[in-house]
Design an enzyme around this catalytic site. Structure first.
Site, short mmCIF file in Angstrom:
data_model
loop_
_atom_site.label_atom_id
_atom_site.label_comp_id
_atom_site.label_asym_id
_atom_site.label_seq_id
_atom_site.Cartn_x
_atom_site.Cartn_y
_atom_site.Cartn_z
N LEU A 20 0.80 -1.55 -0.06
CA LEU A 20 0.00 -0.44 0.07
C LEU A 20 0.60 1.11 -0.15
CD1 LEU A 20 -2.64 -1.53 2.57
CD2 LEU A 20 -2.92 -1.12 0.14
N THR A 66 11.15 -4.05 0.49
CA THR A 66 10.55 -4.55 1.29
C THR A 66 10.63 -5.64 1.33
OG1 THR A 66 8.31 -4.67 1.98
CG2 THR A 66 8.72 -5.16 -0.42
N LYS A 70 16.21 -6.54 2.97
CA LYS A 70 16.27 -5.32 3.24
C LYS A 70 17.54 -5.40 3.53
CE LYS A 70 11.77 -4.16 5.02
NZ LYS A 70 11.08 -3.94 5.45
N GLY A 132 9.86 -14.47 14.65
CA GLY A 132 10.46 -14.64 13.01
C GLY A 132 11.78 -13.77 13.61
N GLY A 134 13.72 -12.25 10.85
CA GLY A 134 13.92 -11.27 9.45
C GLY A 134 14.38 -9.98 9.57
P1 NAP Z 1 11.82 -11.39 5.66
O1 NAP Z 1 12.96 -10.36 6.07
O2 NAP Z 1 11.68 -12.42 5.10
O3 NAP Z 1 11.06 -12.00 7.09
C1 NAP Z 1 10.39 -12.72 7.03
C2 NAP Z 1 11.05 -13.76 8.85
O4 NAP Z 1 9.64 -14.56 8.97
C3 NAP Z 1 11.76 -14.90 8.49
O5 NAP Z 1 12.36 -15.51 10.11
C4 NAP Z 1 11.17 -15.94 8.29
O6 NAP Z 1 11.90 -17.13 8.70
C5 NAP Z 1 9.86 -15.61 9.13
N1 NAP Z 1 8.85 -16.79 8.09
C6 NAP Z 1 8.57 -16.68 7.08
N2 NAP Z 1 7.40 -17.62 6.87
C7 NAP Z 1 7.06 -18.55 8.02
C8 NAP Z 1 6.40 -19.44 8.45
N3 NAP Z 1 5.61 -20.14 7.47
N4 NAP Z 1 6.57 -19.93 9.72
C9 NAP Z 1 7.45 -18.90 11.09
N5 NAP Z 1 8.72 -17.83 10.80
C10 NAP Z 1 8.44 -18.09 9.22
O7 NAP Z 1 10.08 -9.69 6.00
P2 NAP Z 1 10.52 -8.94 6.77
O8 NAP Z 1 11.05 -8.31 5.67
O9 NAP Z 1 10.63 -9.48 7.56
O10 NAP Z 1 8.93 -8.48 6.73
C11 NAP Z 1 8.23 -9.40 6.94
C12 NAP Z 1 5.80 -9.18 7.66
O11 NAP Z 1 6.83 -7.75 8.14
C13 NAP Z 1 5.57 -8.80 6.39
O12 NAP Z 1 4.72 -9.21 6.12
C14 NAP Z 1 5.93 -7.71 5.71
O13 NAP Z 1 4.73 -7.32 4.82
C15 NAP Z 1 5.93 -6.73 7.34
N6 NAP Z 1 6.53 -5.55 7.43
C16 NAP Z 1 5.51 -4.19 7.90
C17 NAP Z 1 5.93 -3.22 7.70
C18 NAP Z 1 4.83 -1.97 8.10
O14 NAP Z 1 5.61 -1.04 8.15
N7 NAP Z 1 3.92 -2.21 8.69
C19 NAP Z 1 7.57 -3.13 7.94
C20 NAP Z 1 7.99 -4.07 7.75
C21 NAP Z 1 7.54 -5.22 6.92
P3 NAP Z 1 12.79 -17.80 7.49
O15 NAP Z 1 13.90 -16.98 7.81
O16 NAP Z 1 13.19 -19.32 7.84
O17 NAP Z 1 12.41 -18.30 5.94
#
Ligand code: NAP
Length: 295
Positions: A20, A66, A70, A132, A134
């Site tokens: 968004l 995103t 990151k 998580g 990440g």
């Molecule tokens: P990321 O770096 O890919 O990290 C995602 C984390 O979730 C990793 O630790 C991953 O583990 C874990 N994960 C994924 N699928 C999983 C599952 N089925 N079971 C357990 N753990 C799982 O992504 P990110 O950039 O941190 O973003 C994560 C989320 O936060 C997204 O939905 C994003 O849209 C949201 N977010 C929102 C904002 C906002 O402004 N509201 C800002 C930043 C992020 P693995 O490494 O083992 O895959």
């Protein structure tokens, strides 16, 4: 209107169709009458370096980063701010004469709504559980340590990634603070910790559009959460997520990812355009776009 003089901003990620950010940024651009356009780009991991070079080649002014880039973006940038270096993740990039600079506005975005729900002077007694490990989890850890929380328990499904997450803080400026409060745990130990924490933050994409009917916590796990706890899901689409609906049904205080999105976006907007971001306009644009999910 896009003209020959229009300057390009954007966001790179995969998936990207749920984003968004184009709505909030283009609304702000229109509101202030600026000559920019903000575009979403789906960029897979294998294409990241080609895409970043391509964005420079076509003169893009700046972009957001995103999921899942990151951390992977960092070596592709000319420099990153000391703050982003401390976080170890970049979500905002802008072009310089000889390369890209990056910083992190996610911590500021993450903290903005929390401060409204949990008085700042009570953080020393607060225990936080993070799902998580990440990129976004890094912002949560930095934000909570800035607030001075008493314990930060981080859960991950992959042992080596969890260990790398923990290890990455050992050389960071936060090393001393985090060594007192941070611990890592496998997903299987969740049940032991859920009853003991005051704030639960989901940083996984579980429950995010288009796989919206999933939650990182089952009903049995939800039942263990203390009645005073706050549940914060960084996901902003759908809103609320299944996790937040489960929490709402139990009378818990919930926070979704919308305010974080607005505040991290506003900080990025200011860097790119040097204009004061119209936060209320951005908020209204988001609210009219998101259809609330029934509890
Ligand atoms: P990321 O770096 O890919 O990290 C995602 C984390 O979730 C990793 O630790 C991953 O583990 C874990 N994960 C994924 N699928 C999983 C599952 N089925 N079971 C357990 N753990 C799982 O992504 P990110 O950039 O941190 O973003 C994560 C989320 O936060 C997204 O939905 C994003 O849209 C949201 N977010 C929102 C904002 C906002 O402004 N509201 C800002 C930043 C992020 P693995 O490494 O083992 O895959």
């Amino acid at each position: 209107m896009i003209k020959g003089t229009t300057q390009l901003l954007g966001v790179i990620g995969d998936p990207i169709t749920h984003s968004l950010s184009p709505i909030i940024h283009n609304t702000a651009i229109r509101h202030l009458g600026l000559d920019y356009a903000y575009v979403p780009f789906r960029v897979g991991g294998e294409d990241l370096s080609t895409a970043v070079a391509g964005l420079a080649a076509i003169g893009v002014v700046g972009f957001n980063v995103t999921i899942p880039h990151k951390q992977a973006i960092v070596p592709l940038l000319r420099d990153i701010s000391p703050f982003a270096e401390g976080v170890g993740a970049v979500n905002t990039v802008w072009r310089q004469k000889d390369g890209w600079s990056g910083t992190n506005t996610d911590v500021e975005g993450f903290l903005a709504p929390l401060i409204d729900f949990i008085p700042t002077d009570t953080w020393r007694q607060r225990r936080v559980l993070v799902l998580g490990c990440g990129g976004a989890a890094r912002s949560v850890v930095v934000g909570c340590s800035q607030l001075g929380c008493s314990s930060l328990v981080v859960f991950g499904r992959n042992k080596s990634k969890l260990e790398a997450f923990y290890g990455s803080w050992l050389n960071s400026p936060l090393k001393n603070t985090l060594s007192q409060v941070l611990s890592i745990h496998p997903w299987q130990q969740l049940m032991n910790y859920l009853p003991t924490v005051d704030l639960i933050v989901n940083t996984t994409p579980i429950g995010m559009h288009p796989i919206s009917d999933t939650s990182p916590l089952g009903e049995q796990e939800m039942d263990l959460i203390a009645s005073h706890a706050v549940v914060y899901d960084l996901i902003y689409t759908p809103s609320p997520t299944k996790l937040l609906r489960q929490a709402q049904l139990r009378g818990l205080v919930i926070i979704d990812g919308q305010e974080m999105l607005i505040h991290q976006g506003a900080a990025a907007f200011k860097i790119w355009t040097r204009q004061s971001p119209p936060i209320e306009v951005m908020r209204m644009a988001l609210k009219t776009t998101i259809t609330p999910q029934p509890v």
